[in-house]
Design a protein around this motif. Structure first.
Motif, PDB file in Angstrom:
ATOM      1  N   GLN A 201      -3.783   2.071   7.385  1.00 36.84           N
ATOM      2  CA  GLN A 201      -2.450   2.530   7.747  1.00 36.84           C
ATOM      3  C   GLN A 201      -2.302   2.705   9.257  1.00 36.84           C
ATOM      4  O   GLN A 201      -3.270   2.803   9.998  1.00 36.84           O
ATOM      5  CB  GLN A 201      -2.118   3.830   7.008  1.00 36.84           C
ATOM      6  CG  GLN A 201      -1.915   3.605   5.515  1.00 36.84           C
ATOM      7  CD  GLN A 201      -1.394   4.840   4.800  1.00 36.84           C
ATOM      8  OE1 GLN A 201      -1.419   5.950   5.355  1.00 36.84           O
ATOM      9  NE2 GLN A 201      -0.927   4.670   3.576  1.00 36.84           N
TER      10      GLN A 201
ATOM     11  N   ARG B 270      -7.222   5.742   3.714  1.00 38.34           N
ATOM     12  CA  ARG B 270      -6.133   4.927   4.227  1.00 38.34           C
ATOM     13  C   ARG B 270      -6.417   4.392   5.634  1.00 38.34           C
ATOM     14  O   ARG B 270      -5.573   4.486   6.522  1.00 38.34           O
ATOM     15  CB  ARG B 270      -4.828   5.734   4.220  1.00 38.34           C
ATOM     16  CG  ARG B 270      -4.233   5.920   2.816  1.00 38.34           C
ATOM     17  CD  ARG B 270      -3.725   4.594   2.260  1.00 38.34           C
ATOM     18  NE  ARG B 270      -3.085   4.751   0.971  1.00 38.34           N
ATOM     19  CZ  ARG B 270      -3.674   4.510  -0.196  1.00 38.34           C
ATOM     20  NH1 ARG B 270      -4.936   4.125  -0.215  1.00 38.34           N
ATOM     21  NH2 ARG B 270      -3.010   4.646  -1.322  1.00 38.34           N
TER      22      ARG B 270
ATOM     23  N   ALA C 250       0.838  -1.201   0.000  1.00 38.51           N
ATOM     24  CA  ALA C 250       0.000   0.000   0.000  1.00 38.51           C
ATOM     25  C   ALA C 250       0.867   1.243   0.000  1.00 38.51           C
ATOM     26  O   ALA C 250       1.867   1.329   0.718  1.00 38.51           O
ATOM     27  CB  ALA C 250      -0.919   0.006   1.232  1.00 38.51           C
TER      28      ALA C 250
ATOM     29  N   ASN D 253       0.686   5.742  -0.313  1.00 37.69           N
ATOM     30  CA  ASN D 253      -0.104   6.954  -0.398  1.00 37.69           C
ATOM     31  C   ASN D 253      -0.166   7.422  -1.840  1.00 37.69           C
ATOM     32  O   ASN D 253       0.775   7.233  -2.616  1.00 37.69           O
ATOM     33  CB  ASN D 253       0.515   8.066   0.449  1.00 37.69           C
ATOM     34  CG  ASN D 253       0.235   7.884   1.919  1.00 37.69           C
ATOM     35  OD1 ASN D 253      -0.753   7.272   2.284  1.00 37.69           O
ATOM     36  ND2 ASN D 253       1.116   8.397   2.757  1.00 37.69           N
TER      37      ASN D 253
END
Length: 214
Positions: A114, A111, A7, A9
């Motif tokens: 995260q 997200r 993953a 950003n």
């Protein structure tokens, strides 16, 4: 499971080597902030992550001031932080919350897997014993950026946003013998820092289990 997938950003959240001015200098629509002030019944008194051209309160901290290093005590706080360092800003909000008059923070909503969300938001959000409330906003918000060439549809990042709201300590849920505007004053549930004590206890345990600081 997706083999080899990692993953990341979106580029509008972080640069390859850290924060980018053209990414992190993203102003919130002033009308949106005014509507929030009307909704909450009180204007923001401090913008902790601002630039002179987009500050949303009379008092504000710029990048040079470093809002992470400043006190937020006694203020009604607005924060649209750099999306490149969300863990630090949400952690700072928890540290400062007991001494503020409430904090409202605008964050990307794409997200939740995260670390910043899983450690600092998910365990506490929207629970009766916590001051933290989340509100996922519809659509995609328009932002303003200095010197940017904006199309007719505005500057919309490819993700939605979520508001994190830490209610003012005196309005956090008290025990059964108290009321939101008049806690009993003696029990742990009515102590202004009770939720933060819980956060610190949990977070400290997580750090010990991982063998270091986070």
């Amino acid at each position: 499971m997706l083999s080899g997938f990692k993953a990341r950003n979106h580029p509008q959240q972080t640069g390859a080597r850290g924060a980018l001015d053209e990414v992190d200098d993203r102003g919130t629509d002033p009308q949106f902030v005014r509507d929030l002030e009307t909704r909450y019944g009180e204007p923001f008194t401090l913008d902790v992550a601002a630039a002179p051209h987009n500050a949303k309160a009379a008092r504000y901290y710029t990048r040079a001031d470093d809002g992470l290093a400043q006190s937020w005590a006694g203020e009604r706080v607005w924060c649209n932080p750099p999306y490149s360092d969300l863990h630090a800003w949400v952690s700072k909000a928890w540290q400062e919350w007991p001494d503020t008059r409430g904090i409202v923070m605008l964050l990307p909503a794409n997200r939740p897997e995260q670390r910043w969300w899983q450690e600092l938001v998910e365990p506490y959000r929207d629970k009766e014993s916590s001051p933290l409330r989340t509100r996922f906003l519809p659509g995609r918000m328009r932002f303003s950026r200095p010197d940017a060439v904006i199309g007719p549809k505005g500057d919309r990042p490819p993700f939605g946003c979520v508001l994190l709201t830490w209610t003012a300590p005196q309005f956090s849920r008290p025990c059964d013998t108290g009321t939101p505007d008049k806690p009993c004053g003696g029990c742990p549930d009515c102590k202004p820092g009770a939720a933060v004590d819980l956060f610190n206890e949990w977070h400290g345990s997580s750090e010990r289990e991982s063998g270091g600081t986070r």
